[in-house]
Write an enzyme that holds these catalytic residues in place. Structure first.
Site, PDB file in Angstrom:
ATOM      1  N   GLY A  14      22.431  25.498  65.101  1.00 18.90           N
ATOM      2  CA  GLY A  14      21.201  25.782  65.845  1.00 18.90           C
ATOM      3  C   GLY A  14      20.269  24.601  66.011  1.00 18.90           C
ATOM      4  O   GLY A  14      19.054  24.783  66.176  1.00 18.90           O
ATOM      5  N   ASN A  16      20.113  22.664  68.604  1.00 18.44           N
ATOM      6  CA  ASN A  16      19.567  22.754  69.969  1.00 18.44           C
ATOM      7  C   ASN A  16      18.512  23.854  70.067  1.00 18.44           C
ATOM      8  O   ASN A  16      17.523  23.707  70.795  1.00 18.44           O
ATOM      9  CB  ASN A  16      20.691  22.989  70.989  1.00 18.44           C
ATOM     10  CG  ASN A  16      21.388  21.694  71.365  1.00 18.44           C
ATOM     11  OD1 ASN A  16      20.812  20.843  72.037  1.00 18.44           O
ATOM     12  ND2 ASN A  16      22.620  21.519  70.892  1.00 18.44           N
ATOM     13  N   ARG A  67      36.302  42.244  74.196  1.00 18.00           N
ATOM     14  CA  ARG A  67      35.319  41.230  74.575  1.00 18.00           C
ATOM     15  C   ARG A  67      34.198  41.863  75.389  1.00 18.00           C
ATOM     16  O   ARG A  67      33.019  41.604  75.184  1.00 18.00           O
ATOM     17  CB  ARG A  67      36.027  40.147  75.399  1.00 18.00           C
ATOM     18  CG  ARG A  67      35.188  38.916  75.642  1.00 18.00           C
ATOM     19  CD  ARG A  67      35.971  37.860  76.368  1.00 18.00           C
ATOM     20  NE  ARG A  67      37.055  37.310  75.579  1.00 18.00           N
ATOM     21  CZ  ARG A  67      36.914  36.401  74.609  1.00 18.00           C
ATOM     22  NH1 ARG A  67      35.724  35.938  74.306  1.00 18.00           N
ATOM     23  NH2 ARG A  67      37.954  35.960  73.948  1.00 18.00           N
ATOM     24  N   ARG A  93      31.698  31.746  71.721  1.00 20.96           N
ATOM     25  CA  ARG A  93      32.448  32.877  72.274  1.00 20.96           C
ATOM     26  C   ARG A  93      32.531  32.689  73.775  1.00 20.96           C
ATOM     27  O   ARG A  93      31.548  32.295  74.410  1.00 20.96           O
ATOM     28  CB  ARG A  93      31.724  34.209  72.023  1.00 20.96           C
ATOM     29  CG  ARG A  93      31.562  34.595  70.589  1.00 20.96           C
ATOM     30  CD  ARG A  93      32.828  35.040  69.933  1.00 20.96           C
ATOM     31  NE  ARG A  93      33.467  36.178  70.577  1.00 20.96           N
ATOM     32  CZ  ARG A  93      34.721  36.566  70.330  1.00 20.96           C
ATOM     33  NH1 ARG A  93      35.465  35.881  69.492  1.00 20.96           N
ATOM     34  NH2 ARG A  93      35.224  37.615  70.918  1.00 20.96           N
ATOM     35  N   LEU A  95      32.356  34.261  77.266  1.00 19.13           N
ATOM     36  CA  LEU A  95      31.761  35.490  77.804  1.00 19.13           C
ATOM     37  C   LEU A  95      32.622  36.016  78.948  1.00 19.13           C
ATOM     38  O   LEU A  95      33.210  35.241  79.708  1.00 19.13           O
ATOM     39  CB  LEU A  95      30.338  35.200  78.282  1.00 19.13           C
ATOM     40  CG  LEU A  95      29.364  34.852  77.148  1.00 19.13           C
ATOM     41  CD1 LEU A  95      28.139  34.121  77.673  1.00 19.13           C
ATOM     42  CD2 LEU A  95      28.959  36.121  76.388  1.00 19.13           C
ATOM     43  N   ASN A 109      24.306  26.556  79.827  1.00 19.34           N
ATOM     44  CA  ASN A 109      25.096  26.092  78.680  1.00 19.34           C
ATOM     45  C   ASN A 109      24.909  24.591  78.543  1.00 19.34           C
ATOM     46  O   ASN A 109      24.597  23.900  79.516  1.00 19.34           O
ATOM     47  CB  ASN A 109      26.577  26.415  78.903  1.00 19.34           C
ATOM     48  CG  ASN A 109      27.440  26.029  77.713  1.00 19.34           C
ATOM     49  OD1 ASN A 109      27.061  26.245  76.548  1.00 19.34           O
ATOM     50  ND2 ASN A 109      28.600  25.452  77.978  1.00 19.34           N
ATOM     51  N   HIS A 111      27.199  21.291  77.119  1.00 18.57           N
ATOM     52  CA  HIS A 111      28.552  20.913  76.718  1.00 18.57           C
ATOM     53  C   HIS A 111      28.532  19.422  76.378  1.00 18.57           C
ATOM     54  O   HIS A 111      27.964  18.624  77.128  1.00 18.57           O
ATOM     55  CB  HIS A 111      29.523  21.201  77.864  1.00 18.57           C
ATOM     56  CG  HIS A 111      30.948  20.914  77.488  1.00 18.57           C
ATOM     57  ND1 HIS A 111      31.690  21.771  76.701  1.00 18.57           N
ATOM     58  CD2 HIS A 111      31.748  19.872  77.776  1.00 18.57           C
ATOM     59  CE1 HIS A 111      32.891  21.258  76.526  1.00 18.57           C
ATOM     60  NE2 HIS A 111      32.959  20.102  77.162  1.00 18.57           N
ATOM     61  N   ASP A 147      33.226  25.943  81.609  1.00 18.23           N
ATOM     62  CA  ASP A 147      32.620  24.607  81.721  1.00 18.23           C
ATOM     63  C   ASP A 147      32.650  24.047  83.148  1.00 18.23           C
ATOM     64  O   ASP A 147      32.853  22.838  83.352  1.00 18.23           O
ATOM     65  CB  ASP A 147      33.313  23.618  80.761  1.00 18.23           C
ATOM     66  CG  ASP A 147      33.151  24.014  79.299  1.00 18.23           C
ATOM     67  OD1 ASP A 147      32.132  24.652  78.976  1.00 18.23           O
ATOM     68  OD2 ASP A 147      34.043  23.696  78.497  1.00 18.23           O
ATOM     69  N   GLU A 176      21.384  15.572  73.463  1.00 19.07           N
ATOM     70  CA  GLU A 176      21.332  17.007  73.772  1.00 19.07           C
ATOM     71  C   GLU A 176      19.945  17.567  73.496  1.00 19.07           C
ATOM     72  O   GLU A 176      19.424  18.379  74.252  1.00 19.07           O
ATOM     73  CB  GLU A 176      22.359  17.786  72.930  1.00 19.07           C
ATOM     74  CG  GLU A 176      23.797  17.503  73.288  1.00 19.07           C
ATOM     75  CD  GLU A 176      24.769  18.396  72.510  1.00 19.07           C
ATOM     76  OE1 GLU A 176      24.478  19.579  72.307  1.00 19.07           O
ATOM     77  OE2 GLU A 176      25.828  17.886  72.114  1.00 19.07           O
TER      78      GLU A 176
HETATM   79  C1  GAR Z   1      26.453  21.083  70.416  1.00 16.78           C
HETATM   80  O1  GAR Z   1      26.932  19.771  70.276  1.00 16.78           O
HETATM   81  C2  GAR Z   1      26.915  21.680  71.731  1.00 16.78           C
HETATM   82  O2  GAR Z   1      26.991  20.747  72.762  1.00 16.78           O
HETATM   83  C3  GAR Z   1      28.275  22.182  71.366  1.00 16.78           C
HETATM   84  O3  GAR Z   1      28.123  22.721  70.079  1.00 16.78           O
HETATM   85  C4  GAR Z   1      27.095  22.013  69.400  1.00 16.78           C
HETATM   86  C5  GAR Z   1      26.116  23.018  68.839  1.00 16.78           C
HETATM   87  O4  GAR Z   1      25.196  22.411  67.977  1.00 16.78           O
HETATM   88  N1  GAR Z   1      28.733  23.154  72.314  1.00 16.78           N
HETATM   89  C6  GAR Z   1      29.993  23.264  72.726  1.00 16.78           C
HETATM   90  O5  GAR Z   1      30.888  22.563  72.317  1.00 16.78           O
HETATM   91  C7  GAR Z   1      30.219  24.356  73.747  1.00 16.78           C
HETATM   92  N2  GAR Z   1      31.543  24.255  74.286  1.00 16.78           N
HETATM   93  P1  GAR Z   1      23.916  23.202  67.467  1.00 16.78           P
HETATM   94  O6  GAR Z   1      24.384  24.549  66.911  1.00 16.78           O
HETATM   95  O7  GAR Z   1      23.348  22.336  66.386  1.00 16.78           O
HETATM   96  O8  GAR Z   1      22.966  23.370  68.624  1.00 16.78           O
END
Ligand code: GAR
Length: 195
Positions: A14, A16, A67, A93, A95, A109, A111, A147, A176
């Site tokens: 978490g 982000n 799902r 997950r 969706l 999202n 990525h 994606d 990010e």
């Molecule tokens: C982030 O680096 C995000 O870009 C990646 O997971 C991490 C989550 O970090 N997402 C993916 O790979 C989606 N395909 P966080 O839980 O610390 O925000």
């Protein structure tokens, strides 16, 4: 203009989500973090929500037979909280097309690659194996194909000769944390719309 009620969907750390919480403290930020949903009960991000006084709930995919049944439970929670925009932030997950279509144009999202390059998982290992000189992250609208939705914002970082997956991931993650709140700002303010 009322601030857009935003839900953040997480599965883990978490960081982000934390960046959103901090960005949304600014009085002129056009979104408020109104709900956090995790599909994993032990997700560290739930504690971040609690500390910030943001309503949070766990909906475990393991409690559902399909799902789509899981997605319908998430959808019901989002609608009950009158959510305008959803941000997937390390939500691990996929969706269903049904869910994505329900929220088209309001589902974001992030990525950790320069999409359309390196979709899917295990991104940093593949970037390093390919000998790329740069990588980055992309905020995009979610469409049914993984994606692949329209790009809202992108940031580049160099790949350094002695990088490991961990050092590259950390350099990208720092970007990010700046880029995702900026992407949400663009959508919540109406500056960027889904076409
Ligand atoms: C982030 O680096 C995000 O870009 C990646 O997971 C991490 C989550 O970090 N997402 C993916 O790979 C989606 N395909 P966080 O839980 O610390 O925000």
């Amino acid at each position: 203009m009322p601030r857009k009620r935003t839900a953040v969907l997480i599965s883990g750390r978490g960081s982000n989500l934390q960046a959103f919480i901090e960005a949304a403290r600014a009085p002129d930020y056009p979104a408020q973090i109104a709900l956090v949903i995790s599909n994993v009960a032990s997700a560290e991000g739930l504690e971040r929500a609690r500390r910030a006084g943001i309503p949070a709930c766990v909906i475990s995919h393991k409690d559902f037979e399909s799902r789509e049944a899981f997605d319908r439970a998430v959808d019901a929670e989002l609608r009950a909280a009158k959510i305008d925009i959803i941000c997937l932030a390390g939500f691990m997950r996929i969706l269903s097309d049904w869910f994505v279509t329900q929220w088209e144009g309001r589902l974001l999202n992030i990525h950790p690659s320069l999409l359309p390059a390196y979709k899917g998982t295990n991104v940093h290992a593949r970037v390093l194996a390919a000998g790329e000189r740069r990588s980055g992250c992309t905020v995009h609208f979610v469409v049914p194909e993984l994606d692949s939705g329209p790009v809202i914002a992108q940031a580049k970082v160099p790949v350094l000769p002695d990088d490991t997956e961990e050092t590259l991931a950390a350099r990208i993650l720092a970007e990010e944390h700046r880029l995702y709140p900026e992407g949400l700002r663009r959508v919540a303010s109406g500056e960027v719309t889904f076409v």
